[in-house]
Design a protein around this motif. Structure first.
Motif, short mmCIF file in Angstrom:
data_model
loop_
_atom_site.label_atom_id
_atom_site.label_comp_id
_atom_site.label_asym_id
_atom_site.label_seq_id
_atom_site.Cartn_x
_atom_site.Cartn_y
_atom_site.Cartn_z
N ASP A 1 102.07 31.49 65.36
CA ASP A 1 102.80 30.51 66.16
C ASP A 1 103.69 31.22 67.20
OD1 ASP A 1 103.53 28.01 66.99
OD2 ASP A 1 105.15 27.78 65.52
N ARG B 1 94.70 36.26 71.32
CA ARG B 1 95.16 34.87 71.42
C ARG B 1 95.07 34.19 70.04
NH1 ARG B 1 91.56 32.72 75.41
NH2 ARG B 1 92.48 34.07 76.98
N GLY B 2 94.02 34.49 69.32
CA GLY B 2 93.86 33.93 67.99
C GLY B 2 94.98 34.37 67.06
N ARG B 3 95.32 35.64 67.14
CA ARG B 3 96.41 36.17 66.31
C ARG B 3 97.74 35.51 66.69
NH1 ARG B 3 98.60 37.21 61.81
NH2 ARG B 3 100.22 38.78 61.84
N ARG B 4 97.94 35.33 68.00
CA ARG B 4 99.17 34.68 68.46
C ARG B 4 99.27 33.26 67.88
NH1 ARG B 4 99.22 32.30 74.16
NH2 ARG B 4 98.18 30.72 72.90
N ASP B 5 98.15 32.56 67.89
CA ASP B 5 98.16 31.20 67.35
C ASP B 5 98.50 31.22 65.85
OD1 ASP B 5 97.55 30.31 69.84
OD2 ASP B 5 95.42 29.96 69.44
N GLU B 6 97.95 32.22 65.14
CA GLU B 6 98.21 32.33 63.69
C GLU B 6 99.70 32.45 63.39
OE1 GLU B 6 96.19 35.62 61.88
OE2 GLU B 6 94.23 34.93 62.61
N ASP C 1 104.15 30.88 73.78
CA ASP C 1 103.08 30.58 74.73
C ASP C 1 103.51 31.07 76.12
OD1 ASP C 1 100.94 29.60 76.08
OD2 ASP C 1 101.51 27.48 75.92
#
Lengths: 132, 287
Positions: free
Chosen positions: B106, B99-104, B109
């Motif tokens: 962008d 999830r952290g990598r996905r946020d990085e 969702d």
């Protein structure tokens, strides 16, 4: 192993139409096997997003897809701009098959093509229009 | 950002050379947790190429040990490939890292939108445009050759299969629908007769489903205005909506979200005009 049959598993994450016990059972059997495979959360979502990964699946050679009805899968890929090759593709329907039947079909190397035949229906208003 | 422009993150569980394999249970738990979060996951033994596609970033995870991860072809910033050591982490903490990598990056969702939209079976569609003239929400349009297409799938009302009910050829599928042929199951001759019968039923109701909706809405409004007991009024409204839902298989939530009658009329006329124009153009192309 360029032509080895690839396996694609759809988890149908955003609906409860595939029995939970079936999709969990099939995924478990895939994980217990030595097979390399792709698993996606939801083919419908990928189709709606026209995810380019669909093209990777459609163009990579022989393919077995564990998902839902073959007619739906054929047109989901088409809607995602990644038409499937009828000769190369077998859809294993987890809405109707048991865990053992579905996992057994995925484990077999040979592809039994079962996508609906292509058909060009007469257009509405054309003179050749016939009843279906 | 539109659905089509969104970028996704694909996770690769790498169990090839330079990595210790996961136990079957750990592999299953990890994959199931990631799929539930909406990610695509590839399990590879290293003999398959796992290169990313456009709009896809790759996160390669494995038990690489003290030697660190092997070098992956194309694993650089430009190709958006990152590598993660998972050791003995549990599925929850792996999911958290992903999830952290996905946020990085962008990334998309997943799960924010339920993928409910019509899928056209062009082996059956005759381009009659009934769906286009029926839909009030602008889901349908035509392509450059005046062929019907789904243009705005995220405008579709979740769980509403009503447009498939007006298709005389059973060519509109909702793969997440409960029963056939709308769910993509084979279309039988009995199904076709039933589909045609539904059109006849809508004709009997006044030839226009939206006219029926408007009439019902007006009647309901007049009943509510005369009704002073709010509980009775609510019950009457529920009864009215239930009848509508049963006649068209339209979910209550969709009926509740329908605009005012004059707006329904405006949109219905707009959709009908769009369909007429497309039909005329398609006929012109055929000549």
């Amino acid at each position: 192993m360029a032509n080895k049959t690839r396996i694609l598993f759809c988890n149908c994450t955003y609906a409860q139409v595939v029995p939970k016990s079936t999709k969990e059972g099939v995924l478990r059997k895939l994980c217990e096997s030595e097979a390399a495979f792709d698993a996606v959360a939801d083919l419908c979502e990928m189709s709606a997003r026209r995810d380019p990964a669909l093209q990777r699946f459609a163009q990579a050679g022989p393919l077995k897809i564990a998902a839902c009805f073959p007619r739906a899968v054929k047109w989901l890929f088409a809607a995602g701009r990644a038409p499937l090759n009828r000769q190369w593709t077998e859809v294993v329907n987890m809405r109707t098959e048991s865990v053992d039947a579905a996992a057994g079909a995925l484990a077999t190397e040979a592809v039994t093509s079962n996508l609906p035949d292509d058909h060009k229906p007469p257009m509405a208003g054309s003179e050749n229009r016939t009843e279906a | 950002m539109s659905l089509e422009e969104s970028r996704s993150l694909r996770v690769v569980v790498y169990e090839g050379e330079g990595s210790a394999p996961l136990e079957a249970q750990a592999r299953y738990d990890t994959m199931a947790a990631l799929l539930q979060e909406g990610y695509s996951v590839t399990r590879t033994d290293g003999r398959q190429a796992v290169s990313p596609d456009d709009r896809t970033s790759l996160l390669v995870m494995g038990r690489f040990g003290s030697d660190g991860p092997p070098t992956f072809e194309g694993a650089d910033e430009a190709r958006a490939v990152s590598v993660m050591e998972i050791g003995d982490r549990d599925p929850e903490s792996i999911t958290e890292l992903v999830r952290g990598r996905r946020d990085e990056i962008d990334g998309f969702d997943h799960g924010a939108w339920k993928p409910w939209f019509p899928v056209i079976d062009y082996d059956r569609c005759t381009n009659c445009m009934q769906c286009l003239s029926f839909c009030l929400f602008g889901v349908y349009g035509v392509d450059g050759e005046n062929r019907l297409q789904v243009q705005n799938n995220d405008s579709c009302k979740t769980n509403c299969p009503a447009c498939s009910r007006v298709c005389p050829e059973a060519a509109i599928m909702f793969p997440k629908y409960r029963s056939g042929p709308i769910n993509g199951d084979r279309v039988s001759s009995t199904d076709l007769k039933r589909e045609k019968m539904k059109i006849d039923i809508s004709s009997l109701l006044g030839g226009d489903v939206y006219q029926m909706l408007r009439d019902r809405s007006e009647k309901a409004k007049s009943r509510f205005s005369k009704e002073r007991n709010p509980d009775k009024a609510l019950n009457e409204r529920k009864k009215c909506l239930t009848k509508l839902a049963q006649s068209g298989d339209i979910p209550d939530e969709v009926l509740m979200s329908l605009p005012a009658p004059d707006e329904i009329q405006r949109r219905a006329e707009e959709a009908a005009a769009k369909a007429d124009k497309a039909r005329a153009a398609a006929m012109g192309n055929a000549d």
